[in-house]
Design an enzyme around this catalytic site. Structure first.
Site, PDB file in Angstrom:
ATOM      1  N   HIS A  72      -5.151 -10.824 -15.691  1.00 12.33           N
ATOM      2  CA  HIS A  72      -6.035  -9.925 -16.446  1.00 12.33           C
ATOM      3  C   HIS A  72      -5.266  -9.284 -17.597  1.00 12.33           C
ATOM      4  O   HIS A  72      -4.180  -8.769 -17.407  1.00 12.33           O
ATOM      5  CB  HIS A  72      -6.594  -8.828 -15.526  1.00 12.33           C
ATOM      6  CG  HIS A  72      -7.793  -9.276 -14.749  1.00 12.33           C
ATOM      7  ND1 HIS A  72      -8.841  -8.434 -14.446  1.00 12.33           N
ATOM      8  CD2 HIS A  72      -8.128 -10.482 -14.243  1.00 12.33           C
ATOM      9  CE1 HIS A  72      -9.764  -9.117 -13.769  1.00 12.33           C
ATOM     10  NE2 HIS A  72      -9.349 -10.349 -13.626  1.00 12.33           N
ATOM     11  N   TYR A 201     -12.926   1.175 -14.172  1.00 15.74           N
ATOM     12  CA  TYR A 201     -12.601   2.451 -13.531  1.00 15.74           C
ATOM     13  C   TYR A 201     -13.575   3.480 -14.101  1.00 15.74           C
ATOM     14  O   TYR A 201     -13.551   3.752 -15.303  1.00 15.74           O
ATOM     15  CB  TYR A 201     -11.167   2.887 -13.863  1.00 15.74           C
ATOM     16  CG  TYR A 201     -10.095   2.074 -13.168  1.00 15.74           C
ATOM     17  CD1 TYR A 201      -9.671   0.841 -13.673  1.00 15.74           C
ATOM     18  CD2 TYR A 201      -9.483   2.544 -12.008  1.00 15.74           C
ATOM     19  CE1 TYR A 201      -8.684   0.105 -13.039  1.00 15.74           C
ATOM     20  CE2 TYR A 201      -8.487   1.811 -11.370  1.00 15.74           C
ATOM     21  CZ  TYR A 201      -8.093   0.598 -11.883  1.00 15.74           C
ATOM     22  OH  TYR A 201      -7.120  -0.124 -11.251  1.00 15.74           O
ATOM     23  N   PRO A 293      -4.609   5.300  -4.481  1.00 15.21           N
ATOM     24  CA  PRO A 293      -4.738   3.918  -4.971  1.00 15.21           C
ATOM     25  C   PRO A 293      -5.165   3.776  -6.435  1.00 15.21           C
ATOM     26  O   PRO A 293      -5.147   2.672  -6.969  1.00 15.21           O
ATOM     27  CB  PRO A 293      -5.792   3.315  -4.040  1.00 15.21           C
ATOM     28  CG  PRO A 293      -6.519   4.468  -3.478  1.00 15.21           C
ATOM     29  CD  PRO A 293      -5.570   5.603  -3.416  1.00 15.21           C
ATOM     30  N   LYS A 297      -0.696   1.045  -7.510  1.00 11.27           N
ATOM     31  CA  LYS A 297       0.766   1.008  -7.482  1.00 11.27           C
ATOM     32  C   LYS A 297       1.382   0.819  -6.088  1.00 11.27           C
ATOM     33  O   LYS A 297       2.573   0.495  -5.991  1.00 11.27           O
ATOM     34  CB  LYS A 297       1.340   2.313  -8.081  1.00 11.27           C
ATOM     35  CG  LYS A 297       1.149   2.425  -9.575  1.00 11.27           C
ATOM     36  CD  LYS A 297       2.154   1.552 -10.318  1.00 11.27           C
ATOM     37  CE  LYS A 297       1.784   1.331 -11.755  1.00 11.27           C
ATOM     38  NZ  LYS A 297       1.132   0.058 -12.047  1.00 11.27           N
TER      39      LYS A 297
HETATM   40  P1  FAD Z   1       2.202  -1.683   5.432  1.00 17.06           P
HETATM   41  O1  FAD Z   1       1.322  -2.643   4.729  1.00 17.06           O
HETATM   42  O2  FAD Z   1       1.596  -0.472   6.033  1.00 17.06           O
HETATM   43  O3  FAD Z   1       2.970  -2.513   6.552  1.00 17.06           O
HETATM   44  C1  FAD Z   1       3.744  -1.885   7.544  1.00 17.06           C
HETATM   45  C2  FAD Z   1       3.791  -2.767   8.773  1.00 17.06           C
HETATM   46  O4  FAD Z   1       4.616  -2.156   9.757  1.00 17.06           O
HETATM   47  C3  FAD Z   1       2.426  -2.958   9.407  1.00 17.06           C
HETATM   48  O5  FAD Z   1       2.179  -4.314   9.639  1.00 17.06           O
HETATM   49  C4  FAD Z   1       2.501  -2.150  10.696  1.00 17.06           C
HETATM   50  O6  FAD Z   1       1.691  -2.699  11.738  1.00 17.06           O
HETATM   51  C5  FAD Z   1       3.978  -2.239  11.016  1.00 17.06           C
HETATM   52  N1  FAD Z   1       4.467  -1.144  11.853  1.00 17.06           N
HETATM   53  C6  FAD Z   1       4.099   0.163  11.837  1.00 17.06           C
HETATM   54  N2  FAD Z   1       4.759   0.852  12.767  1.00 17.06           N
HETATM   55  C7  FAD Z   1       5.574  -0.026  13.388  1.00 17.06           C
HETATM   56  C8  FAD Z   1       6.503   0.102  14.442  1.00 17.06           C
HETATM   57  N3  FAD Z   1       6.727   1.265  15.052  1.00 17.06           N
HETATM   58  N4  FAD Z   1       7.168  -1.002  14.837  1.00 17.06           N
HETATM   59  C9  FAD Z   1       6.955  -2.201  14.233  1.00 17.06           C
HETATM   60  N5  FAD Z   1       6.083  -2.378  13.227  1.00 17.06           N
HETATM   61  C10 FAD Z   1       5.401  -1.302  12.823  1.00 17.06           C
HETATM   62  N6  FAD Z   1      -2.657  -0.007  -2.653  1.00 17.06           N
HETATM   63  C11 FAD Z   1      -3.162  -0.389  -3.801  1.00 17.06           C
HETATM   64  O7  FAD Z   1      -2.384  -0.640  -4.744  1.00 17.06           O
HETATM   65  N7  FAD Z   1      -4.520  -0.530  -3.932  1.00 17.06           N
HETATM   66  C12 FAD Z   1      -5.392  -0.273  -2.880  1.00 17.06           C
HETATM   67  O8  FAD Z   1      -6.596  -0.418  -2.990  1.00 17.06           O
HETATM   68  C13 FAD Z   1      -4.881   0.141  -1.664  1.00 17.06           C
HETATM   69  N8  FAD Z   1      -5.697   0.411  -0.599  1.00 17.06           N
HETATM   70  C14 FAD Z   1      -5.146   0.847   0.571  1.00 17.06           C
HETATM   71  C15 FAD Z   1      -5.949   1.148   1.679  1.00 17.06           C
HETATM   72  C16 FAD Z   1      -5.390   1.616   2.882  1.00 17.06           C
HETATM   73  C17 FAD Z   1      -6.279   1.939   4.078  1.00 17.06           C
HETATM   74  C18 FAD Z   1      -3.982   1.775   2.978  1.00 17.06           C
HETATM   75  C19 FAD Z   1      -3.354   2.288   4.283  1.00 17.06           C
HETATM   76  C20 FAD Z   1      -3.184   1.440   1.879  1.00 17.06           C
HETATM   77  C21 FAD Z   1      -3.752   0.993   0.670  1.00 17.06           C
HETATM   78  N9  FAD Z   1      -2.961   0.646  -0.446  1.00 17.06           N
HETATM   79  C22 FAD Z   1      -3.482   0.255  -1.609  1.00 17.06           C
HETATM   80  C23 FAD Z   1      -1.548   0.710  -0.417  1.00 17.06           C
HETATM   81  C24 FAD Z   1      -0.916  -0.648  -0.122  1.00 17.06           C
HETATM   82  O9  FAD Z   1      -1.744  -1.403   0.694  1.00 17.06           O
HETATM   83  C25 FAD Z   1       0.416  -0.357   0.547  1.00 17.06           C
HETATM   84  O10 FAD Z   1       1.216   0.329  -0.415  1.00 17.06           O
HETATM   85  C26 FAD Z   1       1.137  -1.590   1.075  1.00 17.06           C
HETATM   86  O11 FAD Z   1       0.448  -2.100   2.181  1.00 17.06           O
HETATM   87  C27 FAD Z   1       2.565  -1.210   1.483  1.00 17.06           C
HETATM   88  O12 FAD Z   1       3.148  -2.259   2.197  1.00 17.06           O
HETATM   89  P2  FAD Z   1       4.180  -1.974   3.354  1.00 17.06           P
HETATM   90  O13 FAD Z   1       4.593  -3.324   3.823  1.00 17.06           O
HETATM   91  O14 FAD Z   1       5.215  -1.034   2.873  1.00 17.06           O
HETATM   92  O15 FAD Z   1       3.370  -1.177   4.473  1.00 17.06           O
HETATM   93  C1  DHB Z   2      -7.907  -2.593  -6.293  1.00 14.57           C
HETATM   94  C2  DHB Z   2      -7.473  -1.455  -5.725  1.00 14.57           C
HETATM   95  C3  DHB Z   2      -6.994  -0.442  -6.533  1.00 14.57           C
HETATM   96  O1  DHB Z   2      -6.525   0.683  -5.997  1.00 14.57           O
HETATM   97  C4  DHB Z   2      -6.949  -0.564  -7.889  1.00 14.57           C
HETATM   98  O2  DHB Z   2      -6.504   0.465  -8.654  1.00 14.57           O
HETATM   99  C5  DHB Z   2      -7.374  -1.731  -8.455  1.00 14.57           C
HETATM  100  C6  DHB Z   2      -7.851  -2.746  -7.644  1.00 14.57           C
HETATM  101  C7  DHB Z   2      -8.444  -3.669  -5.425  1.00 14.57           C
HETATM  102  O3  DHB Z   2      -8.456  -3.517  -4.200  1.00 14.57           O
HETATM  103  O4  DHB Z   2      -8.860  -4.697  -5.962  1.00 14.57           O
END
Ligand code: FAD
Ligand code: DHB
Length: 391
Positions: A72, A201, A293, A297
């Site tokens: 995009h 947005y 979100p 980022k």
């Molecule tokens: P996570 O994806 O949370 O992965 C962590 C992993 O560790 C999980 O699989 C979990 O099961 C595991 N874990 C937890 N505790 C333990 C333990 N004690 N022992 C072993 N394993 C464990 N970002 C955006 O940019 N846009 C969005 O729209 C957006 N929507 C989101 C919606 C939700 C509900 C959430 C929670 C986050 C969202 N985010 C979004 C943020 C983005 O998804 C996260 O920043 C990203 O998932 C970070 O990745 P991570 O691997 O650090 O953490």
């Molecule tokens: C999406 C989520 C976001 O937080 C954003 O800023 C843009 C896109 C998505 O889930 O597609």
């Protein structure tokens, strides 16, 4: 069992770190508390910065993204009933973002890991980082009723916001910074064509809305909702009706509705942990920081953290230098705080803040008007949205 780096968590940060380390010849084991299917069932982010795309390439997990991801070059801001395009590509000297879902990124990383035959322990319970302030750290966990221990050189805490690693850091050595917002995002995924080619947005008097997408036939939409709302309160029909009210007439006419594949509510929060290193345990991704979100980022910060961390481990093992691991926390936090600022700013500018009154609304409209009509303003938004360079 023994490995060089024990990674806790198989979300995008743990899986990407595992693959970057493997490519650099560094041994690692991932310990995850859930099943692989559960991890893949979480619908989250959708926008990848170039830095993330490059790291996925380095990890050898970019094939499907290159084929199916959607580059995009712009986004649209909708306010006072009109849409205004931000030319990300033109304002940043040719940079763009890739629309490709977190679920797909995770699936691709899981697949390459399985192909290489690398160890991931799923459904581990009572996972615990141990002795990370000594030079003999370990990860202990239970699986099938038995206690296991992995000896390692380092522990990577990639276990998300509710994980055990940050919670295990010594309380007198950790400082956290937090801001909680008085609303959440209700997200809906559907097999319907996106309402528009680019993301929209929207700032409206009924609250924020975001029109995003996963492909030419799959859409992802979000609505700002009060924290007290429950997913069960929102039928698909109610979601589509509310979304229509928050769009401009052209988008409203183009909107194709259909049954939801998934619907969930996420609270909005800003959160930072300092430092991100405790002895031989390093926090990365959501384990260390959360952004609302709005700036897309969260996933991108997780990727840049593990980019820095993998580089630091490469310096340690290949060049016998601790400079990278000593620099890790400070290097990440500089970037993290800039993404925190951007995400807070986008959130403040685009949402309806209960109780803030009409003065706030007028200032938001003035700011949006300034951003879309000033090259300096648009450029600032664009360079942050496509992602600041790694330092
Ligand atoms: P996570 O994806 O949370 O992965 C962590 C992993 O560790 C999980 O699989 C979990 O099961 C595991 N874990 C937890 N505790 C333990 C333990 N004690 N022992 C072993 N394993 C464990 N970002 C955006 O940019 N846009 C969005 O729209 C957006 N929507 C989101 C919606 C939700 C509900 C959430 C929670 C986050 C969202 N985010 C979004 C943020 C983005 O998804 C996260 O920043 C990203 O998932 C970070 O990745 P991570 O691997 O650090 O953490
Ligand atoms: C999406 C989520 C976001 O937080 C954003 O800023 C843009 C896109 C998505 O889930 O597609």
């Amino acid at each position: 069992m023994r490995t060089q780096v024990a990674i806790i968590g198989a979300g995008p940060s743990g899986l990407l770190l595992g693959q970057l380390l493997y490519k650099a010849g560094i041994d690692n084991i991932i310990i995850e508390q859930r099943s692989a299917d559960y991890v893949l069932g979480r619908i989250r982010a959708g926008v990848l910065e170039q830095v993330t795309v490059d790291l996925l390439k380095q990890a050898g997990a970019d094939k499907r993204m290159n084929e199916e991801g959607l580059p995009h070059d712009g986004i649209e801001l909708l306010f006072k009933g009109k849409r205004h395009r931000i030319d990300l590509n033109g304002l940043t000297g040719g940079k763009r973002v890739m629309v490709y879902g977190q679920t797909e990124v995770t699936r691709d990383l899981m697949e390459v890991r399985a192909q290489e035959g690398l160890t991931t322990v799923y459904e581990a319970s009572h996972v615990q980082p141990v002795d990370f302030e000594s030079d003999k750290p370990k990860v202990r966990y239970e699986k099938d009723g038995q206690v296991h221990e992995i000896e390692c050189d380092f522990i990577a805490g990639c276990d998300g916001f509710h994980g055990i690693c940050r919670a295990s850091a010594p309380q007198d050595k950790i400082k956290t910074f937090e801001k909680v917002y008085p609303f959440g995002w209700l997200g809906l995924l559907s097999d319907t064509p996106p309402v528009s080619h680019e993301l929209i947005y929207a700032n409206t008097e009924r609250g924020f809305a975001l029109c995003s997408q996963r492909s030419a036939t799959r859409s992802r939409y979000y609505l700002q909702v009060p924290l007290t709302d429950k997913v069960e309160d929102w039928s698909d029909e109610a979601f589509w009706e509310e979304l229509k009210k928050r769009l401009d007439p052209e988008a409203r006419a183009n909107l194709v509705t259909g049954p939801s594949l998934e619907k969930s509510i996420a609270p909005l929060r800003s959160f930072v942990t300092e430092p991100m290193r405790f002895g031989r345990m390093f926090l990365a991704g959501d384990a260390a920081h959360i952004v609302p979100p709005t700036g897309a980022k969260g996933l991108n910060l997780a990727a840049s953290d593990v980019g820095y961390l993998s580089q630091a481990f490469v310096e340690y093992y290949k060049e016998q230098s601790e400079a990278g691991i000593d620099r890790y926390s400070e290097q990440c936090l500089r970037r993290v705080w800039k993404a925190e600022r951007f995400s807070w700013w986008m959130t403040s500018m685009l949402h309806n803040f209960p109780g803030e009154g009409e003065f706030n609304t007028k200032v938001q409209e003035a700011e949006l008007d300034y951003i879309v009509h000033s090259e300096a303003g648009s450029t600032s938004l664009a360079e942050n949205y496509v992602g600041l360079p790694l330092v």
